[in-house]
Design a protein around this motif. Structure first.
Motif, PDB file in Angstrom:
ATOM      1  N   GLN A  80       0.778  -1.170   0.086  1.00 31.31           N
ATOM      2  CA  GLN A  80      -0.030  -0.042   0.035  1.00 31.31           C
ATOM      3  C   GLN A  80       0.960   1.250   0.126  1.00 31.31           C
ATOM      4  OE1 GLN A  80      -2.679  -0.896   3.275  1.00 31.31           O
ATOM      5  NE2 GLN A  80      -3.884   0.798   2.452  1.00 31.31           N
ATOM      6  N   TYR A  81       2.043   1.186   0.617  1.00 31.90           N
ATOM      7  CA  TYR A  81       2.939   2.534   0.716  1.00 31.90           C
ATOM      8  C   TYR A  81       4.148   2.342   0.390  1.00 31.90           C
ATOM      9  CZ  TYR A  81      -0.888   3.709   3.944  1.00 31.90           C
ATOM     10  OH  TYR A  81      -2.067   3.849   4.362  1.00 31.90           O
ATOM     11  N   ASP A  82       4.496   2.858  -0.823  1.00 33.28           N
ATOM     12  CA  ASP A  82       5.780   2.943  -1.428  1.00 33.28           C
ATOM     13  C   ASP A  82       6.835   3.303  -0.441  1.00 33.28           C
ATOM     14  OD1 ASP A  82       6.077   1.644  -3.840  1.00 33.28           O
ATOM     15  OD2 ASP A  82       6.028   3.338  -5.040  1.00 33.28           O
ATOM     16  N   ASN A  83       6.594   4.129   0.464  1.00 34.40           N
ATOM     17  CA  ASN A  83       7.679   4.808   1.347  1.00 34.40           C
ATOM     18  C   ASN A  83       7.810   3.919   2.708  1.00 34.40           C
ATOM     19  OD1 ASN A  83       4.907   5.704   2.083  1.00 34.40           O
ATOM     20  ND2 ASN A  83       5.799   7.278   3.336  1.00 34.40           N
ATOM     21  N   ALA A  84       7.268   2.708   2.845  1.00 36.70           N
ATOM     22  CA  ALA A  84       7.544   1.846   3.930  1.00 36.70           C
ATOM     23  C   ALA A  84       8.691   0.674   3.519  1.00 36.70           C
ATOM     24  CB  ALA A  84       6.136   1.050   4.180  1.00 36.70           C
ATOM     25  N   PHE A  85       9.801   0.757   3.959  1.00 34.49           N
ATOM     26  CA  PHE A  85      11.009   0.099   3.862  1.00 34.49           C
ATOM     27  C   PHE A  85      11.259  -0.948   5.082  1.00 34.49           C
ATOM     28  CE2 PHE A  85      12.357   4.126   1.532  1.00 34.49           C
ATOM     29  CZ  PHE A  85      11.667   3.622   0.394  1.00 34.49           C
ATOM     30  N   LEU A  86      11.634  -2.209   4.694  1.00 23.42           N
ATOM     31  CA  LEU A  86      11.698  -3.339   5.752  1.00 23.42           C
ATOM     32  C   LEU A  86      13.003  -3.799   5.469  1.00 23.42           C
ATOM     33  CD1 LEU A  86      10.565  -5.565   7.542  1.00 23.42           C
ATOM     34  CD2 LEU A  86      10.180  -6.767   5.490  1.00 23.42           C
ATOM     35  N   LEU A  87      13.735  -3.817   6.940  1.00 25.15           N
ATOM     36  CA  LEU A  87      15.077  -4.550   7.209  1.00 25.15           C
ATOM     37  C   LEU A  87      15.108  -5.799   8.000  1.00 25.15           C
ATOM     38  CD1 LEU A  87      17.032  -1.304   8.428  1.00 25.15           C
ATOM     39  CD2 LEU A  87      16.309  -2.088   6.262  1.00 25.15           C
ATOM     40  N   ARG A  88      15.685  -6.686   7.386  1.00 23.63           N
ATOM     41  CA  ARG A  88      15.855  -7.990   8.074  1.00 23.63           C
ATOM     42  C   ARG A  88      17.181  -8.383   8.135  1.00 23.63           C
ATOM     43  NH1 ARG A  88      10.572 -10.999   7.059  1.00 23.63           N
ATOM     44  NH2 ARG A  88       9.068  -9.318   7.808  1.00 23.63           N
ATOM     45  N   THR A  89      17.573  -9.499   9.149  1.00 21.60           N
ATOM     46  CA  THR A  89      18.983  -9.728   9.300  1.00 21.60           C
ATOM     47  C   THR A  89      18.978 -11.323   9.467  1.00 21.60           C
ATOM     48  OG1 THR A  89      21.013  -9.633  10.387  1.00 21.60           O
ATOM     49  CG2 THR A  89      19.101  -9.377  11.842  1.00 21.60           C
ATOM     50  N   PHE A  90      20.396 -11.573   8.960  1.00 26.32           N
ATOM     51  CA  PHE A  90      20.679 -13.289   9.247  1.00 26.32           C
ATOM     52  C   PHE A  90      21.240 -13.134  10.780  1.00 26.32           C
ATOM     53  CE2 PHE A  90      19.291 -13.597   4.984  1.00 26.32           C
ATOM     54  CZ  PHE A  90      18.809 -14.980   4.771  1.00 26.32           C
ATOM     55  N   SER A  91      21.594 -12.144  11.211  1.00 29.90           N
ATOM     56  CA  SER A  91      22.501 -12.073  12.520  1.00 29.90           C
ATOM     57  C   SER A  91      21.749 -12.835  13.703  1.00 29.90           C
ATOM     58  CB  SER A  91      22.839 -10.802  12.790  1.00 29.90           C
ATOM     59  OG  SER A  91      23.660 -10.282  11.727  1.00 29.90           O
ATOM     60  N   LYS A  92      20.550 -12.529  14.050  1.00 22.61           N
ATOM     61  CA  LYS A  92      19.782 -13.068  15.075  1.00 22.61           C
ATOM     62  C   LYS A  92      19.252 -14.347  15.153  1.00 22.61           C
ATOM     63  CE  LYS A  92      20.886  -8.892  16.289  1.00 22.61           C
ATOM     64  NZ  LYS A  92      21.831  -8.477  17.322  1.00 22.61           N
ATOM     65  N   ALA A  93      17.885 -14.625  14.822  1.00 21.66           N
ATOM     66  CA  ALA A  93      17.490 -16.016  14.532  1.00 21.66           C
ATOM     67  C   ALA A  93      18.129 -17.090  13.795  1.00 21.66           C
ATOM     68  CB  ALA A  93      16.033 -15.911  14.197  1.00 21.66           C
ATOM     69  N   TYR A  94      18.727 -16.749  12.903  1.00 21.47           N
ATOM     70  CA  TYR A  94      19.153 -17.464  11.854  1.00 21.47           C
ATOM     71  C   TYR A  94      20.846 -17.725  12.223  1.00 21.47           C
ATOM     72  CZ  TYR A  94      15.713 -17.122   8.392  1.00 21.47           C
ATOM     73  OH  TYR A  94      14.692 -17.251   7.525  1.00 21.47           O
ATOM     74  N   GLY A  95      21.517 -17.174  13.243  1.00 13.62           N
ATOM     75  CA  GLY A  95      22.666 -17.264  14.132  1.00 13.62           C
ATOM     76  C   GLY A  95      23.871 -17.142  13.078  1.00 13.62           C
ATOM     77  N   LEU A  96      23.844 -16.126  12.352  1.00 13.62           N
ATOM     78  CA  LEU A  96      24.951 -15.836  11.502  1.00 13.62           C
ATOM     79  C   LEU A  96      25.453 -14.512  11.963  1.00 13.62           C
ATOM     80  CD1 LEU A  96      23.832 -17.110   7.850  1.00 13.62           C
ATOM     81  CD2 LEU A  96      25.265 -18.120   9.866  1.00 13.62           C
ATOM     82  N   ALA A  97      25.640 -14.150  13.036  1.00 14.26           N
ATOM     83  CA  ALA A  97      26.181 -12.763  13.402  1.00 14.26           C
ATOM     84  C   ALA A  97      27.522 -12.494  12.893  1.00 14.26           C
ATOM     85  CB  ALA A  97      25.944 -12.626  14.673  1.00 14.26           C
ATOM     86  N   GLY A  98      28.213 -13.655  13.000  1.00 22.94           N
ATOM     87  CA  GLY A  98      29.821 -13.475  12.566  1.00 22.94           C
ATOM     88  C   GLY A  98      29.844 -13.509  10.950  1.00 22.94           C
ATOM     89  N   LEU A  99      28.962 -13.653  10.314  1.00 20.84           N
ATOM     90  CA  LEU A  99      28.874 -13.723   8.826  1.00 20.84           C
ATOM     91  C   LEU A  99      28.509 -12.347   8.005  1.00 20.84           C
ATOM     92  CD1 LEU A  99      28.818 -17.326   7.576  1.00 20.84           C
ATOM     93  CD2 LEU A  99      30.798 -16.062   7.943  1.00 20.84           C
ATOM     94  N   ARG A 100      27.518 -11.488   8.724  1.00 20.98           N
ATOM     95  CA  ARG A 100      27.463 -10.365   8.275  1.00 20.98           C
ATOM     96  C   ARG A 100      26.535 -10.344   6.952  1.00 20.98           C
ATOM     97  NH1 ARG A 100      26.714  -8.556  11.681  1.00 20.98           N
ATOM     98  NH2 ARG A 100      26.783  -6.482  11.294  1.00 20.98           N
ATOM     99  N   VAL A 101      25.239 -10.519   7.088  1.00 26.87           N
ATOM    100  CA  VAL A 101      24.308 -10.469   5.926  1.00 26.87           C
ATOM    101  C   VAL A 101      22.942 -10.036   6.511  1.00 26.87           C
ATOM    102  CG1 VAL A 101      23.060 -11.570   4.179  1.00 26.87           C
ATOM    103  CG2 VAL A 101      25.217 -12.810   4.989  1.00 26.87           C
ATOM    104  N   GLY A 102      22.642  -8.707   5.884  1.00 26.30           N
ATOM    105  CA  GLY A 102      21.292  -8.167   6.322  1.00 26.30           C
ATOM    106  C   GLY A 102      20.834  -7.614   5.109  1.00 26.30           C
ATOM    107  N   TYR A 103      19.480  -7.233   4.897  1.00 24.03           N
ATOM    108  CA  TYR A 103      18.869  -6.859   3.718  1.00 24.03           C
ATOM    109  C   TYR A 103      17.890  -5.647   4.019  1.00 24.03           C
ATOM    110  CZ  TYR A 103      15.523 -10.554   4.324  1.00 24.03           C
ATOM    111  OH  TYR A 103      14.547 -11.325   4.970  1.00 24.03           O
TER     112      TYR A 103
END
Ligand code: PLP
Length: 351
Positions: free
Chosen positions: A209-232
């Motif tokens: 609905q809103y083109d100005n809403a942007f979403l951030l997620r990461t692999f650092s927390k629940a996916y357990g990859l904090a040491g590898l550094r991937v977010g989007y």
């Protein structure tokens, strides 16, 4: 040098387990429960994926992480052209700030939230409006009222770090309906996978609905990859095209990309981990002293106290390194055995 760097200092990690042992004369093992990492670690399939690609280390990564982009696109049902990766969300936050902010612009966010929104705004010589918390969570009404003509970015963190609190789908919908459509609203859902609240926002639906809403997620927390550094970030194609100009060409490493694909594919493992986290989290809220804890939808709990140092040291004395804040201590939920120890301290502490 940029003048505004004088307002900031480099990120300071807490003391290492070794340094803490020395400082407090602690014997025995110390567990790091200070940075909301996932102690269960990533899916075993991640190690296999990394081993399978160890011979490729001399190649640069494929720019833009195309394999991972395909996988996320399928997983979230969004076009690949709407996804951009960073070396963790830290880099995504940096790229967005760098792309959008010019000196004198303003960002609006909450007080007591993730510090990198502030940090990167100051680097770009922008002003920061931090709206006070309301009942321990984001004050969306206060944030709306703080938006003016200079506002170039709004940062929301849901659930919020360090409070663990969240706002609902209805609240976010209402908020987006009132934000001027030219102001980008960045919604950081770093802890999304740990959430159990049924009324938590479906941010992807809101984005339709809103083109100005942007979403951030990461692999650092629940996916357990904090040491590898991937977010989007998932955003409009138009925004992604611009931000991609800022992105360092080889920012996500080759192994990180393969590891994240493997982690994403193992949703059964993710479910197991988040289920264990919910069970352990509930144990904290089952004690009467939980009236001192902010309600958490994450893998950490914010404990309110005037005696921050005393609580921090009491937890350290049972082997748990936590993170002190001015109004309380944030503890990352550990394994059952560590939680037993922390619960014992929390039951007897004089808040
Ligand atoms: C709310 C929030 N956003 C972003 C980050 C950064 O995550 P990443 O490890 O993906 O850089 C963190 C890490 O603690 C966080 O708590």
């Amino acid at each position: 040098m940029k003048e505004q760097l004088n307002q900031l200092s480099a990120y300071e990690p807490g003391l290492s387990p070794r340094a803490l042992k020395e400082k407090y004369g602690i014997e025995g093992e110390l567990f790091k429960l200070a940075s909301n990492e996932n102690l269960y670690g990533p899916s075993p399939k991640v190690k296999e994926a990394i081993k399978d690609h160890l011979d490729e280390l001399y190649y640069y990564p494929e720019t833009g992480s195309p394999l991972l982009k395909q996988a996320i696109s399928k997983h979230l049902n969004v076009a690949p052209s709407r996804i951009l990766f960073g070396a963790g969300l830290d880099e995504v936050i940096l790229m967005i700030s760098r792309a959008v902010l010019t000196p004198g612009d303003t960002i609006v966010t909450s007080e007591a939230t993730f510090g990198q929104y502030y940090h990167n705004a100051i680097v770009e010589a922008a002003n920061v409006v931090q709206v006070p918390l309301k009942d321990g969570g984001f004050d969306l009404e206060g944030i709306i009222n703080s938006i003016d003509n200079d506002t170039k970015l709004v940062w929301l963190c849901n659930p919020n770090n360090p409070t663990g609190t969240y706002f609902s789908h209805e609240d976010l919908e209402d908020f987006m309906a009132r934000v001027p459509s030219h102001v980008p609203v960045i919604i950081d859902e770093a802890y999304f996978e740990f959430v159990t609240a049924e009324d938590f926002p479906d941010t992807l639906a809101i984005q339709q609905q809103y083109d100005n809403a942007f979403l951030l997620r990461t692999f650092s927390k629940a996916y357990g990859l904090a040491g590898l550094r991937v977010g989007y970030v998932v955003a409009s194609e138009q925004a992604i095209t611009k931000w991609n100009i800022i992105r360092p060409p080889f920012n996500v490493t080759r192994l990180s990309e393969y590891a994240a694909v493997a982690a994403l594919e193992d949703q059964d493992y993710l479910h197991e981990v988040t289920q264990k986290n919910s069970e352990q989290r509930q144990r904290f809220y089952d004690i009467p002293q939980s009236k001192h804890f902010l309600p958490s939808q994450t893998n950490f709990i914010f404990v309110k106290t005037d005696r921050v140092n005393d609580l921090y040291e009491a937890l350290l004395n049972v082997g748990c390194i936590t993170r002190p804040f001015p109004t309380g201590v944030r503890i990352t939920i550990g394994f059952e055995e560590q939680n037993d120890k922390m619960l014992d301290v929390l039951r007897h502490f004089n808040y």
